[in-house]
Scaffold this active site. Sequence first.
Site: not given
Ligand code: IPM
Ligand code: MG
Length: 358
Positions: A141, A187, A219, A243, A247
């Site tokens: 990032y 990785k 992975d 990140d 999810d």
């Molecule tokens: C998260 C989000 C952020 C990230 C975005 C909005 C920049 O996806 O906090 O997971 O990638 O960190």
């Molecule tokens: Mg995110």
Amino acid sequence: MNLKILLLPGDGIGVEVTNAAADVLKAVAKTFGHTLDLSEGLLGGIAIHKTGVPLPEETKNLAMQADATLMGAVGLPEFDTAPPSQRPEAGLLGLRKALDVFANLRPVVTYPELIESSPLKNHVVSGTDMIIVRELTGGLYYGQPRGIGNNRGFNTMSYTRAEVERVTHMAFKLARNRRKKVTSVDKSNVLEVSQFWRQVVSEIGPQYPDVQLEHMLVDNAAMQMVLRPTQFDVMLTENTFGDILSDIGGILAGSIGMLPSASLGATKGLYEPVHGSAPDIAGQNKANPLGAIGSVAAMLEYTFGLVKEAQALNAAIGKVLASGRVTADLRPKGTPATTQEVGEAVGQALALTRVEAI
Ligand code: IPM
Ligand code: MG
């Protein structure tokens, strides 16, 4: 205690979930006799609209002055083709860096009440209780060089020893108070930066002899999270992997709207639900505010040391889940509750929990 808190609703559903979370904060203050010093600032797309930049100086200053900051979400489709530095997301990344909140704690818990909300089989998700510790101020990032030019685009994934060490210590300390297992995800079969990460984590491991350390390739970790999530206690990983993997956590918890997070550094705390700004449902009062409300619970615990209050708030969230008065993403009993109604229900449950405790 006086709680000096900055609210940054941001974009999309960030606005309504932050409102609901602020209502809950007020309920906590009232129930437990604390005073609130709330201020509000601009971050993300709304900040670009009003000031021309995603992270105005004023917002940065307010965040530095506050004890803790609660962020809603950032991101708007109209900026989809803008360069990264001029997007709403750049505001959040700048804020994380300015506050030096290097460790992002993302708990993933499957509440029994939500087991039917997950698309995975009950026996797979049942009992999931893990926390992802995502490195937040380094890696891909922020790495230099980065850019687009001469028919190529490029980014750099880089970590210094100090960056890996501090987040690793955070993960081990957390594990000590949990089930005493750290899974470091990398990785290292391909990337030098991951080999270095693994080496530094392995050097620190023996300082915590009571905690078991294992390494896993990213992975495989993605697959293991949906195959057997109960094997994980603390998952430690770098920024981008964290990140992506968090999810998947939304699938385990029943909805990404459920997931809270705490971004911590040496002094500051930034609290942010894991979900995004969801422009498709923004402004309709139907987003799930429990990720934002759970982030308030994390704030009470980590920034203010108000463990009792945090526990009461988490218990209140559990009661609301059990009542079935939840938003559409969570298979509600009957008509889905609105964002605001869920916030109010949590506040009411909290007051009741408190009365029962006395
Ligand atoms: C998260 C989000 C952020 C990230 C975005 C909005 C920049 O996806 O906090 O997971 O990638 O960190
Ligand atoms: Mg995110």
